[in-house]
Scaffold this motif. Sequence first.
Motif, PDB file in Angstrom:
ATOM      1  N   LEU C 138      10.435  38.609  44.861  1.00 14.66           N
ATOM      2  CA  LEU C 138      11.467  39.133  43.970  1.00 14.66           C
ATOM      3  C   LEU C 138      12.059  40.427  44.531  1.00 14.66           C
ATOM      4  N   VAL C 139      13.310  40.704  44.182  1.00 15.35           N
ATOM      5  CA  VAL C 139      13.933  41.967  44.578  1.00 15.35           C
ATOM      6  C   VAL C 139      13.117  43.117  43.991  1.00 15.35           C
ATOM      7  N   GLY C 140      12.781  44.078  44.814  1.00 19.51           N
ATOM      8  CA  GLY C 140      12.010  45.242  44.373  1.00 19.51           C
ATOM      9  C   GLY C 140      10.508  45.041  44.439  1.00 19.51           C
ATOM     10  N   ASN C 180       1.577  29.061  33.646  1.00 21.65           N
ATOM     11  CA  ASN C 180       1.177  30.345  33.073  1.00 21.65           C
ATOM     12  C   ASN C 180       0.720  30.235  31.620  1.00 21.65           C
ATOM     13  N   ASN C 181       0.875  29.067  31.014  1.00 18.37           N
ATOM     14  CA  ASN C 181       0.328  28.866  29.664  1.00 18.37           C
ATOM     15  C   ASN C 181       0.033  27.382  29.477  1.00 18.37           C
ATOM     16  N   GLU C 231       7.500  37.540  32.595  1.00 18.94           N
ATOM     17  CA  GLU C 231       8.539  38.586  32.475  1.00 18.94           C
ATOM     18  C   GLU C 231       9.409  38.706  33.723  1.00 18.94           C
ATOM     19  N   LYS C 232       8.827  38.447  34.869  1.00 20.30           N
ATOM     20  CA  LYS C 232       9.588  38.699  36.112  1.00 20.30           C
ATOM     21  C   LYS C 232       9.945  37.420  36.888  1.00 20.30           C
ATOM     22  N   MET C 233       8.942  36.578  37.044  1.00 23.09           N
ATOM     23  CA  MET C 233       9.187  35.403  37.900  1.00 23.09           C
ATOM     24  C   MET C 233      10.108  34.376  37.223  1.00 23.09           C
ATOM     25  N   PRO C 235      12.420  34.576  34.807  1.00 19.96           N
ATOM     26  CA  PRO C 235      13.865  34.857  34.750  1.00 19.96           C
ATOM     27  C   PRO C 235      14.563  34.579  36.086  1.00 19.96           C
ATOM     28  N   GLU C 236      13.843  34.825  37.202  1.00 17.59           N
ATOM     29  CA  GLU C 236      14.431  34.575  38.526  1.00 17.59           C
ATOM     30  C   GLU C 236      14.399  33.085  38.865  1.00 17.59           C
ATOM     31  N   PHE C 237      13.298  32.436  38.442  1.00 19.30           N
ATOM     32  CA  PHE C 237      13.110  31.004  38.771  1.00 19.30           C
ATOM     33  C   PHE C 237      13.012  30.211  37.464  1.00 19.30           C
ATOM     34  N   PRO C 238      14.143  29.934  36.810  1.00 21.13           N
ATOM     35  CA  PRO C 238      14.108  29.274  35.496  1.00 21.13           C
ATOM     36  C   PRO C 238      13.499  27.871  35.579  1.00 21.13           C
ATOM     37  N   LEU C 239      12.688  27.545  34.571  1.00 27.76           N
ATOM     38  CA  LEU C 239      11.994  26.262  34.564  1.00 27.76           C
ATOM     39  C   LEU C 239      12.909  25.147  34.072  1.00 27.76           C
TER      40      LEU C 239
END
Lengths: 359, 182, 250
Positions: C138-140, C180-181, C231-233, C235-239
């Motif tokens: 991810l960026v950052g 993740n769940n 929270e981070k992954m 949003p960048e990689f939508p399921l």
Amino acid sequence: MARVFMKGTEAVAEAAVRAGCRFFAGYPITPQNEVPEYLSRRLPEVGGVFVQGESEVASVNMVYGAASAGTRSMTSSSSPGISLKSEGISYCAAARIPMVYANFARGGPGVGSIQPAQQDYLQATKASGNGGFRMPVLAPSTVQEAVDLTVLAFDWADRDRTPVLLLADGVIGTMMEPVVLPEPKTEEEVAAIKASKKSWACIGHELDYAHRAWIQPGNWSTLVMQQVNEDAAAMYEAWKQEAMVEEYQTEDAEIILTAYGISGRIAKSAVNLLRAQGIKAGLVRPITVYPFPDAAYDRIDYSKVKAILDVEMSIPALFVEDVKAAVKGRARIETCLCSGGNIMSREAVISAAKKIMEG
Amino acid sequence: METNLCVAGFGGQGVMSLGKFLADATCNSTDKNVTFFPSYGAEQRGGTANCFVVISDDDIGAPLGDVMDDLIVMNGPSLAKFLPTLKKGGNLFINSSIVSDQIDRDDVTLVKAPVTELALEMGNAKVLNVIMLGVYVGFTQVIEPAIVWDTIEHKLASKPKLLPLNKQAFEKGLELGKAQRG
Amino acid sequence: MNKIYTRTKTIQEDKVSGFCPGCMHSTVIKLIGEVLEELNVVDKAACVLGIGCCGLHMDYMAYDNTTAPHGRACAVATGMKRSNPDSLVFTYQGDGDFASIGLAESMSAANRGENITVIFINNGIYGMTGGQMAPTTLVGMKASTAPKGRDPKEHGYPMHMCEILNQLTAPYYLERTSCNNPANVNKTKAAIKKAFQNQLDGKGFSMVEIVTGCPTNWGLDALRSLDFIEEKMLPEFPLGVIRDRSKEEA
């Protein structure tokens, strides 16, 4: 069987099919493009598979996959492309995957030239990839020998579960010559070869941890890794008994020409012309350049021999290093070399031999 | 006995086919050793094209010799390039339609055939190589003409319409070649 | 008492995986094993493992497998499947393997529509080699080779492999899931099952991209890595299903 007039590349491809090869992946590079072109037509006729890979790297790994599933498989290329294949070759050697590949060598280093050369000798015989593995390297000097050695390559690969390299060059690949092709294996024979690999091939097995196929191009366990390397080293040692060589007019020779592949046949015709001029020349031509036929150099009568003349289409001389190791200082070694795209000149070989005999 | 032949010309003049017909015929109908070796430029179109045929009773060394017994030259630039490789007393065949017969060697035998013009007269510029093959076989008698024709016929089996024209071209060449024998 | 759950027999009980706590490789491998058993195709299965943590379980999977050179899994699988069309061939690859060093092999196999299945584990980092920057970082996000974090000016942006492959005509099925769940774990299992079934039906190239965590190299504990995914992954990689040709066929 009647002889047919065939180009080296196409003869090798046809020999592979007749030997039971049913998978080929390759990538275009001059001067071996007729191999993939021929097999793209030919393999489907016998129920085989041809894939044009997206690269040399992908092609050799497709072969790794197909051979891992028990199919006799092959790739081919020319010098710079062979470098790219070294990753997959090393994996096949490590995982003990039988496969065959051919190098129709061209000039080098780098992109070199598209003309024939023998500049890949050290890469072919000493280090065709990382990790210190060895493999049989077969060097044909005629189109017929290329055909015969292609068949042998598949048998050797299967017997010892090893990659085998057919080290040809751009002359053998592009020239046409009469050949007698081997009888094609029947579909039953091809199927039987595949079936014989069932215990280790990745083709699916009943759920049973102990009997699954587990093809490992390496090992996490230091003990196992060392054992694997010791087993491989023992196999390489045993190969020494299987070295192949042509010894021609050596018994009374006062000068021995030594060369492999295309240079070998040119040196042989030079021997005939030298003999016609009263010079007792002989030839030692390794057919397997790995394992190297050291014993042939032990059979030379050094009391008669003034010098050994190494003939190769490579500058610097590379093959000469194995010759030196085999001759063990028992005779002076001179070289007759060319590179850059020209084919070894018979006249140059003859004058180099005469210079030695007159000097 | 070993014969080294070089055939040289432009790409598109059928130089390779000429050499291949001869070599293939030798393979099919004799027990001699024979090799064919092509040499192209890197270009896909145009450029130079030349090939080498070696026919021998013994094992053949290089598929292209240092010295040529026979040289077939189909265009001007090839004459300058390959004439020095022709042995003393060798045979030089030129396409005299476009290659000058002013040769700066007097130690070779010159055989002339205006194959470009003859092919155009026959209505198909492409058969110039078959005419020249006829000239070569007619002059040297290196191999039976009937065997060479059988090979051409076999190679053109998929294009039967072309057979009469090629037959005419080959026979015209044979006639020209035979006529120039000493 | 009724037994309602049992571990998959495709994982050898007396072997140790070697995966870090909180790593989701073990979850995905369990799902693969369950699917193979439910489809009754263990005896057809041949897995081509990528290089890196992907291969850590090769010693405890009870079905056929090999390890491809780094990035070449799709090429190896191509050869394996083409020469033995009756087998079920799937690759198991990480993001460095599939999307960086193996990009040519991955794209080309997808473009040919090879009848194989790709299980692509995207955790945004190189695991086994020690947290270097991946094409999906991810960026950052800090990495051992990007100590100040991924900077688009220097490193560009994360690569979205499902969306990239969706530009090709041949692929049959592309879905991105996570583990993740529990709900996402179930969706992942369904996606793997569908991807395998596609191959059995001769439909062509299917890929399941699974967004997972790497607590060790992310420097987070197992639970907080789940939050990071959410929270981070994601949003960048939508399921979701990116491509499903069976819907078009229906």
